[in-house]
Design a protein around this motif. Structure first.
Motif, PDB file in Angstrom:
ATOM      1  N   ILE A  43      -7.654   7.352  -5.190  1.00 61.25           N
ATOM      2  CA  ILE A  43      -7.187   7.756  -3.720  1.00 61.25           C
ATOM      3  C   ILE A  43      -6.524   6.504  -3.172  1.00 61.25           C
ATOM      4  O   ILE A  43      -6.782   5.439  -3.435  1.00 61.25           O
ATOM      5  CB  ILE A  43      -8.209   8.174  -2.648  1.00 61.25           C
ATOM      6  CG1 ILE A  43      -8.926   9.363  -3.111  1.00 61.25           C
ATOM      7  CG2 ILE A  43      -7.582   8.216  -1.255  1.00 61.25           C
ATOM      8  CD1 ILE A  43      -7.941  10.788  -3.264  1.00 61.25           C
ATOM      9  N   VAL A  44      -5.135   6.702  -2.645  1.00 61.38           N
ATOM     10  CA  VAL A  44      -4.569   5.352  -2.067  1.00 61.38           C
ATOM     11  C   VAL A  44      -4.782   5.389  -0.623  1.00 61.38           C
ATOM     12  O   VAL A  44      -4.539   6.378   0.100  1.00 61.38           O
ATOM     13  CB  VAL A  44      -3.032   5.517  -2.257  1.00 61.38           C
ATOM     14  CG1 VAL A  44      -2.277   4.519  -1.712  1.00 61.38           C
ATOM     15  CG2 VAL A  44      -2.593   5.534  -3.774  1.00 61.38           C
ATOM     16  N   GLY A  45      -5.580   4.358  -0.195  1.00 60.12           N
ATOM     17  CA  GLY A  45      -5.919   4.087   1.339  1.00 60.12           C
ATOM     18  C   GLY A  45      -5.055   3.098   1.869  1.00 60.12           C
ATOM     19  O   GLY A  45      -4.126   2.520   1.378  1.00 60.12           O
ATOM     20  N   LYS A  46      -5.517   2.838   2.968  1.00 59.12           N
ATOM     21  CA  LYS A  46      -4.759   1.859   3.947  1.00 59.12           C
ATOM     22  C   LYS A  46      -4.977   0.569   3.443  1.00 59.12           C
ATOM     23  O   LYS A  46      -4.165  -0.594   3.278  1.00 59.12           O
ATOM     24  CB  LYS A  46      -5.281   2.120   5.347  1.00 59.12           C
ATOM     25  CG  LYS A  46      -4.511   1.280   6.287  1.00 59.12           C
ATOM     26  CD  LYS A  46      -4.842   1.850   7.621  1.00 59.12           C
ATOM     27  CE  LYS A  46      -3.923   1.098   8.833  1.00 59.12           C
ATOM     28  NZ  LYS A  46      -4.454   1.307  10.208  1.00 59.12           N
ATOM     29  N   ASN A  47      -6.214   0.241   3.000  1.00 60.19           N
ATOM     30  CA  ASN A  47      -6.580  -1.027   2.575  1.00 60.19           C
ATOM     31  C   ASN A  47      -6.747  -1.197   1.159  1.00 60.19           C
ATOM     32  O   ASN A  47      -6.823  -2.251   0.523  1.00 60.19           O
ATOM     33  CB  ASN A  47      -7.742  -1.280   3.384  1.00 60.19           C
ATOM     34  CG  ASN A  47      -7.629  -1.618   4.635  1.00 60.19           C
ATOM     35  OD1 ASN A  47      -6.521  -2.013   5.047  1.00 60.19           O
ATOM     36  ND2 ASN A  47      -8.567  -1.140   5.389  1.00 60.19           N
ATOM     37  N   SER A  48      -6.632  -0.007   0.333  1.00 61.75           N
ATOM     38  CA  SER A  48      -7.007  -0.495  -1.135  1.00 61.75           C
ATOM     39  C   SER A  48      -6.295   0.864  -1.801  1.00 61.75           C
ATOM     40  O   SER A  48      -5.919   1.947  -1.193  1.00 61.75           O
ATOM     41  CB  SER A  48      -8.330  -0.071  -1.458  1.00 61.75           C
ATOM     42  OG  SER A  48      -9.013  -0.187  -2.427  1.00 61.75           O
TER      43      SER A  48
END
Length: 70
Positions: A43-48
């Protein structure tokens, strides 16, 4: 349970290598929990960006993973 072919069809994924008929038993979203024969969904998140951890997951023995290239 779904096999890899069904998952690729549902996600419009592209098969690169491996057994399309493999029945996926366990999915993992957190690379820290990846173990042998899991199917990793990064998953592409806001911080990672979990794509950064695919190599670690492969070293832990995951069977398949999805890569988003956009």
């Amino acid at each position: 349970m779904l096999n890899v072919k069904q998952i690729l069809k549902a996600t419009d994924g592209k098969h690169i290598n491996g057994n399309l008929n493999y029945m996926v038993k366990d999915y993992v979203l957190d690379s820290r929990n990846a173990k042998k024969n899991d199917f990793f969904i990064p998953i592409v998140g806001k911080n990672s960006n979990a794509h950064d951890y695919i190599i670690n997951c492969v070293e832990n023995g995951i069977f398949y993973w999805i890569i988003r290239d956009k």
